[in-house]
Motif scaffolding. Sequence first.
Motif, PDB file in Angstrom:
ATOM      1  N   GLY A  37       3.880  -3.881  -4.407  1.00  0.00           N
ATOM      2  CA  GLY A  37       3.306  -2.889  -3.525  1.00  0.00           C
ATOM      3  C   GLY A  37       2.061  -3.344  -2.806  1.00  0.00           C
ATOM      4  O   GLY A  37       1.871  -3.038  -1.630  1.00  0.00           O
ATOM      5  N   GLY A  41       2.241  -3.992   1.025  1.00  0.00           N
ATOM      6  CA  GLY A  41       1.433  -3.092   1.834  1.00  0.00           C
ATOM      7  C   GLY A  41       0.513  -3.826   2.783  1.00  0.00           C
ATOM      8  O   GLY A  41       0.307  -3.408   3.926  1.00  0.00           O
ATOM      9  N   ALA A  72      -2.677   7.341   2.763  1.00  0.00           N
ATOM     10  CA  ALA A  72      -3.359   6.734   1.606  1.00  0.00           C
ATOM     11  C   ALA A  72      -3.483   7.735   0.458  1.00  0.00           C
ATOM     12  O   ALA A  72      -3.250   7.384  -0.714  1.00  0.00           O
ATOM     13  N   GLY A  75      -0.171   8.148  -1.217  1.00  0.00           N
ATOM     14  CA  GLY A  75       0.120   6.972  -2.030  1.00  0.00           C
ATOM     15  C   GLY A  75      -0.568   7.020  -3.386  1.00  0.00           C
ATOM     16  O   GLY A  75       0.041   6.711  -4.417  1.00  0.00           O
ATOM     17  N   ALA A  79       1.317   7.215  -7.008  1.00  0.00           N
ATOM     18  CA  ALA A  79       1.081   6.216  -8.057  1.00  0.00           C
ATOM     19  C   ALA A  79       0.594   6.872  -9.343  1.00  0.00           C
ATOM     20  O   ALA A  79       1.069   6.545 -10.440  1.00  0.00           O
ATOM     21  N   THR A 119       5.665   1.968  -4.555  1.00  0.00           N
ATOM     22  CA  THR A 119       5.644   2.689  -3.282  1.00  0.00           C
ATOM     23  C   THR A 119       4.299   3.365  -3.077  1.00  0.00           C
ATOM     24  O   THR A 119       3.734   3.336  -1.975  1.00  0.00           O
ATOM     25  N   GLY A 120       3.777   3.962  -4.124  1.00  0.00           N
ATOM     26  CA  GLY A 120       2.451   4.577  -4.038  1.00  0.00           C
ATOM     27  C   GLY A 120       1.363   3.569  -3.723  1.00  0.00           C
ATOM     28  O   GLY A 120       0.480   3.818  -2.904  1.00  0.00           O
ATOM     29  N   LEU A 123       1.766   2.480   0.009  1.00  0.00           N
ATOM     30  CA  LEU A 123       1.275   3.506   0.925  1.00  0.00           C
ATOM     31  C   LEU A 123      -0.249   3.593   0.902  1.00  0.00           C
ATOM     32  O   LEU A 123      -0.878   3.796   1.948  1.00  0.00           O
ATOM     33  N   THR A 124      -0.835   3.443  -0.273  1.00  0.00           N
ATOM     34  CA  THR A 124      -2.292   3.468  -0.372  1.00  0.00           C
ATOM     35  C   THR A 124      -2.911   2.300   0.381  1.00  0.00           C
ATOM     36  O   THR A 124      -3.887   2.470   1.124  1.00  0.00           O
TER      37      THR A 124
END
Length: 140
Positions: A37, A41, A72, A75, A79, A119-120, A123-124
């Motif tokens: 991630g 990212g 963010a 995300g 998480a 994924t979290g 996205l963050t």
Amino acid sequence: MKSNDVILQTVTKVVVFIILTFGVELFLSGHNNPGGGFIGGLVLSSALVLLYLVNDIETVHKGIPFDFKIVAAFGVLLAVGTGVGAVLFGVEFLSQTFVHVNLPIFGETELATVLLFETGVALTVVGTVVTIILSISEDV
């Protein structure tokens, strides 16, 4: 930006597609190989930053109408939610589980809860990097 940078804008469309494809590959291979991630990212956000550099902010916001602060925050929520979800099932915080499923095109595939966590994280990272770059660009 000059309006006659046709070559730069045309090449950027191809390069952004390549960067996004590589970022998704890094993201998906992360729980078994190097990647994941965070690095996925970073690569995905580099494609977005390239779009912001080549085009103006308003043009990119028309094509990608996201508030990256919310991306963010979502995300981080995702998480942390995976860790809390593990606790709700009576196991340690951030414990993972997996299941093998038979998908029509891919065949037997392992689906793991670590993918939700990654994924979290992705996205963050994307939301934070793009927010920082946009904040820096507003100061100029």
